[in-house]
Scaffold this motif. Structure first.
Motif, PDB file in Angstrom:
ATOM      1  N   PRO A   3       0.807  -1.234   0.000  1.00 21.80           N
ATOM      2  CA  PRO A   3       0.000   0.000   0.000  1.00 21.80           C
ATOM      3  C   PRO A   3       0.832   1.273   0.000  1.00 21.80           C
ATOM      4  O   PRO A   3       0.469   2.266  -0.650  1.00 21.80           O
ATOM      5  N   VAL A   4       1.940   1.267   0.729  1.00 21.05           N
ATOM      6  CA  VAL A   4       2.790   2.462   0.768  1.00 21.05           C
ATOM      7  C   VAL A   4       3.406   2.718  -0.608  1.00 21.05           C
ATOM      8  O   VAL A   4       3.422   3.846  -1.105  1.00 21.05           O
ATOM      9  N   ARG A   5       3.914   1.644  -1.207  1.00 21.72           N
ATOM     10  CA  ARG A   5       4.506   1.774  -2.548  1.00 21.72           C
ATOM     11  C   ARG A   5       3.449   2.248  -3.544  1.00 21.72           C
ATOM     12  O   ARG A   5       3.722   3.107  -4.385  1.00 21.72           O
ATOM     13  N   LYS A   6       2.249   1.687  -3.441  1.00 21.59           N
ATOM     14  CA  LYS A   6       1.176   2.084  -4.351  1.00 21.59           C
ATOM     15  C   LYS A   6       0.857   3.564  -4.211  1.00 21.59           C
ATOM     16  O   LYS A   6       0.646   4.269  -5.205  1.00 21.59           O
ATOM     17  N   THR A   7       0.828   4.041  -2.987  1.00 23.38           N
ATOM     18  CA  THR A   7       0.548   5.461  -2.744  1.00 23.38           C
ATOM     19  C   THR A   7       1.628   6.344  -3.367  1.00 23.38           C
ATOM     20  O   THR A   7       1.323   7.361  -4.009  1.00 23.38           O
ATOM     21  N   PHE A   8       2.897   5.949  -3.193  1.00 24.22           N
ATOM     22  CA  PHE A   8       3.993   6.711  -3.784  1.00 24.22           C
ATOM     23  C   PHE A   8       3.894   6.723  -5.308  1.00 24.22           C
ATOM     24  O   PHE A   8       4.085   7.766  -5.957  1.00 24.22           O
ATOM     25  N   LEU A   9       3.588   5.561  -5.887  1.00 27.65           N
ATOM     26  CA  LEU A   9       3.491   5.477  -7.339  1.00 27.65           C
ATOM     27  C   LEU A   9       2.360   6.350  -7.870  1.00 27.65           C
ATOM     28  O   LEU A   9       2.515   7.053  -8.877  1.00 27.65           O
ATOM     29  N   LEU A  10       1.220   6.302  -7.201  1.00 30.15           N
ATOM     30  CA  LEU A  10       0.092   7.116  -7.637  1.00 30.15           C
ATOM     31  C   LEU A  10       0.407   8.604  -7.544  1.00 30.15           C
ATOM     32  O   LEU A  10       0.045   9.390  -8.418  1.00 30.15           O
ATOM     33  N   SER A  11       1.101   8.990  -6.488  1.00 24.90           N
ATOM     34  CA  SER A  11       1.458  10.400  -6.335  1.00 24.90           C
ATOM     35  C   SER A  11       2.457  10.828  -7.408  1.00 24.90           C
ATOM     36  O   SER A  11       2.365  11.937  -7.951  1.00 24.90           O
ATOM     37  N   GLN A  12       3.410   9.939  -7.737  1.00 23.41           N
ATOM     38  CA  GLN A  12       4.367  10.270  -8.782  1.00 23.41           C
ATOM     39  C   GLN A  12       3.689  10.337 -10.147  1.00 23.41           C
ATOM     40  O   GLN A  12       4.029  11.191 -10.983  1.00 23.41           O
ATOM     41  N   ALA A  13       2.734   9.436 -10.381  1.00 24.77           N
ATOM     42  CA  ALA A  13       2.005   9.447 -11.645  1.00 24.77           C
ATOM     43  C   ALA A  13       1.197  10.739 -11.796  1.00 24.77           C
ATOM     44  O   ALA A  13       1.150  11.339 -12.878  1.00 24.77           O
ATOM     45  N   LEU A  14       0.559  11.167 -10.715  1.00 24.43           N
ATOM     46  CA  LEU A  14      -0.197  12.420 -10.757  1.00 24.43           C
ATOM     47  C   LEU A  14       0.732  13.610 -10.977  1.00 24.43           C
ATOM     48  O   LEU A  14       0.415  14.531 -11.742  1.00 24.43           O
ATOM     49  N   PRO A 160       9.146   4.972 -22.211  1.00 24.39           N
ATOM     50  CA  PRO A 160       8.819   5.912 -21.137  1.00 24.39           C
ATOM     51  C   PRO A 160       9.536   5.570 -19.832  1.00 24.39           C
ATOM     52  O   PRO A 160       9.747   6.446 -18.994  1.00 24.39           O
ATOM     53  N   HIS A 161       9.915   4.291 -19.676  1.00 16.12           N
ATOM     54  CA  HIS A 161      10.620   3.868 -18.469  1.00 16.12           C
ATOM     55  C   HIS A 161      12.051   4.396 -18.405  1.00 16.12           C
ATOM     56  O   HIS A 161      12.717   4.238 -17.381  1.00 16.12           O
ATOM     57  N   HIS A 162      12.519   5.017 -19.486  1.00 18.20           N
ATOM     58  CA  HIS A 162      13.838   5.646 -19.486  1.00 18.20           C
ATOM     59  C   HIS A 162      13.746   7.161 -19.625  1.00 18.20           C
ATOM     60  O   HIS A 162      14.784   7.827 -19.767  1.00 18.20           O
ATOM     61  N   SER A 163      12.545   7.687 -19.619  1.00 11.11           N
ATOM     62  CA  SER A 163      12.370   9.126 -19.773  1.00 11.11           C
ATOM     63  C   SER A 163      13.060   9.887 -18.636  1.00 11.11           C
ATOM     64  O   SER A 163      12.817   9.608 -17.454  1.00 11.11           O
ATOM     65  N   PRO A 164      13.898  10.857 -18.970  1.00  6.53           N
ATOM     66  CA  PRO A 164      14.574  11.633 -17.923  1.00  6.53           C
ATOM     67  C   PRO A 164      13.623  12.561 -17.164  1.00  6.53           C
ATOM     68  O   PRO A 164      14.019  13.140 -16.153  1.00  6.53           O
ATOM     69  N   LYS A 165      12.390  12.669 -17.620  1.00  8.78           N
ATOM     70  CA  LYS A 165      11.419  13.555 -16.981  1.00  8.78           C
ATOM     71  C   LYS A 165      10.623  12.863 -15.874  1.00  8.78           C
ATOM     72  O   LYS A 165       9.927  13.530 -15.097  1.00  8.78           O
ATOM     73  N   LEU A 166      10.674  11.540 -15.797  1.00  8.03           N
ATOM     74  CA  LEU A 166       9.848  10.817 -14.840  1.00  8.03           C
ATOM     75  C   LEU A 166      10.639  10.411 -13.604  1.00  8.03           C
ATOM     76  O   LEU A 166      11.838  10.108 -13.688  1.00  8.03           O
ATOM     77  N   PRO A 167       9.978  10.363 -12.439  1.00  8.00           N
ATOM     78  CA  PRO A 167      10.649   9.938 -11.197  1.00  8.00           C
ATOM     79  C   PRO A 167      11.106   8.479 -11.280  1.00  8.00           C
ATOM     80  O   PRO A 167      10.521   7.662 -12.008  1.00  8.00           O
ATOM     81  N   ALA A 168      12.137   8.156 -10.508  1.00  8.50           N
ATOM     82  CA  ALA A 168      12.780   6.844 -10.599  1.00  8.50           C
ATOM     83  C   ALA A 168      11.830   5.703 -10.266  1.00  8.50           C
ATOM     84  O   ALA A 168      11.806   4.670 -10.956  1.00  8.50           O
ATOM     85  N   MET A 169      11.048   5.832  -9.195  1.00 10.13           N
ATOM     86  CA  MET A 169      10.149   4.747  -8.811  1.00 10.13           C
ATOM     87  C   MET A 169       9.107   4.490  -9.905  1.00 10.13           C
ATOM     88  O   MET A 169       8.800   3.333 -10.225  1.00 10.13           O
ATOM     89  N   LEU A 170       8.595   5.551 -10.494  1.00  5.47           N
ATOM     90  CA  LEU A 170       7.615   5.402 -11.572  1.00  5.47           C
ATOM     91  C   LEU A 170       8.256   4.746 -12.786  1.00  5.47           C
ATOM     92  O   LEU A 170       7.647   3.885 -13.425  1.00  5.47           O
ATOM     93  N   ARG A 171       9.490   5.107 -13.093  1.00  4.73           N
ATOM     94  CA  ARG A 171      10.183   4.483 -14.223  1.00  4.73           C
ATOM     95  C   ARG A 171      10.350   2.986 -13.997  1.00  4.73           C
ATOM     96  O   ARG A 171      10.177   2.180 -14.922  1.00  4.73           O
TER      97      ARG A 171
END
Length: 243
Positions: A3-14, A160-171
């Motif tokens: 759940p914690v990881r999911k919350t972080f991922l959702l926040s990074q995606a937003l 997109p998993h290598h995009s320099p614009k996205l946070p590391a966890m999301l990548r």
């Protein structure tokens, strides 16, 4: 998922959704004809028809004009390989999923097609579409494509998993999803006997990214077009038999 990881991922995606400014679709005509560099007029009867359908990679996001985008680059390379003119056209839109390809772009393709290039997947991953929906759409697209074209090639998601614009966890999460999607797509393409090109795992050229850090630059599209044409197993046959 934790759940914690999911919350972080959702926040990074937003954060990415409202922060990353994507390059628009390239302006210019979405059709054209190219001749081989060493054109021999008597060697040709009619141009080969290349139709590309898909997402922003087909729409040319990241470059200044359609002439610099993916599809005309593919057309030029095919023309040089088979020594024939290639007539190309695209049906694409930024943000498209495989479902849009299935229900909107494929029905737009009319008449005889020599090569149908299908490119979608990144948006399915980023929209967190279910694996079942992805498999259903891809199978349906391939089945329809085989009735519309002599030869079909399916492209993986981009990087997109290598995009320099996205946070590391999301990548990292995108990479996990793209790994699964790529393996599933390869398997389905083998089942149907159509070519597949994996651009999602290619080592990128140093100047691959456009100014938005998400789409390819002109150099990126040049690299991708080479990968696509290399994966077209049917080109030697076309060179020998089409008149």
């Amino acid at each position: 998922m934790n759940p914690v990881r999911k919350t972080f991922l959702l926040s990074q995606a937003l954060w990415a959704k409202y922060t990353v400014r994507l390059a628009p679709e390239a302006p210019g005509e979405r059709h054209g004809i190219v001749s081989p560099s060493s054109f021999v007029p008597e060697a040709s009867a009619r141009p080969l028809r290349l139709v590309a359908i898909g997402d922003s990679l087909v729409a040319g996001s990241g470059v200044e004009h359609q002439d610099l985008a993916l599809t005309p680059r593919i057309a030029r390379k095919i023309a040089d390989m088979v020594n024939r003119p290639v007539q190309w056209e695209t049906h694409a839109k930024l943000g498209s999923t495989m479902r849009r390809v299935r229900y909107r772009f494929l029905p737009e393709v009319k008449g005889h097609v020599d090569i149908l290039f299908i490119c979608a997947g990144s948006n399915d991953v980023m929209a967190r579409r279910s694996r079942e929906d992805w498999l259903d759409d891809l199978r349906a697209v391939i089945e329809q494509a085989r009735t519309r074209a002599d030869h079909t090639i399916v492209c993986s998601a981009g990087q997109p998993h290598h995009s320099p614009k996205l946070p590391a966890m999301l990548r990292r999460e995108l990479a996990h999803r793209i790994d699964w999607q790529t393996a599933a797509s390869q398997r389905i393409c083998r089942e149907y006997g159509v070519d597949f090109v994996d651009v999602a795992h290619a080592e990128l050229v140093s100047d691959f990214w456009a100014s938005d850090g998400f789409h390819p630059s002109a150099s990126g599209y040049e690299q991708a077009s080479g990968l696509v044409v290399q994966a077209m197993s049917f080109l030697p046959e076309m060179t020998a038999t089409i008149r």
